[in-house]
Write a protein that holds these residues in place. Structure first.
Motif, PDB file in Angstrom:
ATOM      1  N   THR A  36       0.452  -1.137   0.390  1.00 18.53           N
ATOM      2  CA  THR A  36      -0.122  -0.275   0.012  1.00 18.53           C
ATOM      3  C   THR A  36       0.607   1.328   0.055  1.00 18.53           C
ATOM      4  OG1 THR A  36      -1.867  -1.391   1.098  1.00 18.53           O
ATOM      5  CG2 THR A  36      -2.212   1.045   1.186  1.00 18.53           C
ATOM      6  N   ALA A  37       2.136   1.373   0.533  1.00 14.21           N
ATOM      7  CA  ALA A  37       2.657   2.096   1.213  1.00 14.21           C
ATOM      8  C   ALA A  37       3.646   2.371  -0.667  1.00 14.21           C
ATOM      9  CB  ALA A  37       3.635   1.995   2.082  1.00 14.21           C
ATOM     10  N   LEU A  38       4.454   0.768  -1.141  1.00 10.85           N
ATOM     11  CA  LEU A  38       4.833   1.235  -2.447  1.00 10.85           C
ATOM     12  C   LEU A  38       3.294   2.240  -3.991  1.00 10.85           C
ATOM     13  CD1 LEU A  38       7.256   0.601  -4.075  1.00 10.85           C
ATOM     14  CD2 LEU A  38       5.776  -2.067  -4.516  1.00 10.85           C
ATOM     15  N   ALA A  39       1.832   1.582  -3.493  1.00 11.56           N
ATOM     16  CA  ALA A  39       1.830   1.876  -4.190  1.00 11.56           C
ATOM     17  C   ALA A  39       1.285   3.904  -4.107  1.00 11.56           C
ATOM     18  CB  ALA A  39       0.379   1.555  -4.146  1.00 11.56           C
ATOM     19  N   TYR A  40       1.273   4.107  -2.824  1.00 11.51           N
ATOM     20  CA  TYR A  40       0.833   5.737  -2.858  1.00 11.51           C
ATOM     21  C   TYR A  40       2.476   5.806  -3.018  1.00 11.51           C
ATOM     22  CZ  TYR A  40      -0.037  10.100  -0.799  1.00 11.51           C
ATOM     23  OH  TYR A  40      -0.394  11.239  -0.106  1.00 11.51           O
ATOM     24  N   GLY A  41       3.715   5.422  -2.760  1.00 14.81           N
ATOM     25  CA  GLY A  41       4.960   6.058  -3.531  1.00 14.81           C
ATOM     26  C   GLY A  41       4.800   6.395  -5.022  1.00 14.81           C
ATOM     27  N   PHE A  42       4.467   5.363  -5.083  1.00 15.73           N
ATOM     28  CA  PHE A  42       4.438   5.670  -7.022  1.00 15.73           C
ATOM     29  C   PHE A  42       2.830   6.719  -7.584  1.00 15.73           C
ATOM     30  CE2 PHE A  42       6.018   1.805  -7.263  1.00 15.73           C
ATOM     31  CZ  PHE A  42       6.929   1.746  -8.436  1.00 15.73           C
ATOM     32  N   TYR A  43       2.421   6.761  -7.258  1.00 18.06           N
ATOM     33  CA  TYR A  43       1.069   7.832  -7.201  1.00 18.06           C
ATOM     34  C   TYR A  43       1.819   9.293  -6.343  1.00 18.06           C
ATOM     35  CZ  TYR A  43      -2.795  10.539  -5.719  1.00 18.06           C
ATOM     36  OH  TYR A  43      -3.909  11.879  -6.116  1.00 18.06           O
ATOM     37  N   ASP A  44       2.061   9.427  -5.705  1.00 18.18           N
ATOM     38  CA  ASP A  44       3.133  10.248  -5.328  1.00 18.18           C
ATOM     39  C   ASP A  44       4.372  11.140  -5.505  1.00 18.18           C
ATOM     40  OD1 ASP A  44       2.418  13.148  -3.571  1.00 18.18           O
ATOM     41  OD2 ASP A  44       4.260  12.316  -2.037  1.00 18.18           O
TER      42      ASP A  44
END
Length: 170
Positions: A36-44
């Motif tokens: 989830t954090a990795l996905a947020y990192g890509f999003y941001d």
């Protein structure tokens, strides 16, 4: 604040809380936290959650998994358990957790892991020593260690979530 960012943050918070619930029942919640954090990192674009932040999260999650996996075995060795009983305690915990999950995914996971670790470590230690009392002490220490491992893993997951929440774009 942008409505899209607000919705993404709310979704992230929901996923992190669900992951925390998965962690407490012995499912791979910590892995979901990292993904989830990795996905947020890509999003941001890794502005608010940098690769270093993700490395810290990954390290903490690996540490939690190691504690959960091996704490029961370490506690068994405190009772002078045989190496075979310690190794089989880990195997029994994993197999018991999988069997318990097949019957009841939430409670069965915990009960299965505890029962598997207890039963296998008791059986192996009893076969080697022929001493029921010693085998029970070893198996009981496996259970205590498993519970401690879950508490440590849950605590690491909670601290990791708090760390992530402080790094979100608000």
């Amino acid at each position: 604040m942008d409505v899209g960012l607000l919705l993404v943050n709310i979704g992230l918070i929901i996923m992190l809380l669900a992951s925390l619930g998965l962690t407490i029942i012995g499912m791979p919640g910590n892995i979901v936290i990292f993904l989830t954090a990795l996905a947020y990192g890509f999003y941001d674009h890794f502005v608010h959650l940098s690769l270093m932040d993700l490395g810290i999260v990954l390290g903490a999650i690996i540490l939690g998994e190691v504690f959960e996996t091996f704490t029961g075995a370490v506690w068994a060795s405190r009772e002078k358990a045989s190496k075979r009983a310690v190794i089989f305690a880990v195997i029994g915990t994993v197999i018991g957790g999988l069997i318990g999950t097949a019957f009841t995914p939430i409670i069965g996971s915990i009960i299965g892991a505890l029962a598997g670790g207890f039963t296998v470590s008791w059986f192996v230690e009893y076969q080697l020593t022929n001493d029921k009392e010693h085998a029970i002490r070893v198996a009981t220490s496996v259970i205590k260690g498993q519970i401690l491992g879950v508490i440590i893993k849950f605590t690491i997951a909670l601290v990791t979530i708090i760390y992530l929440l402080f790094n979100l774009a608000w």
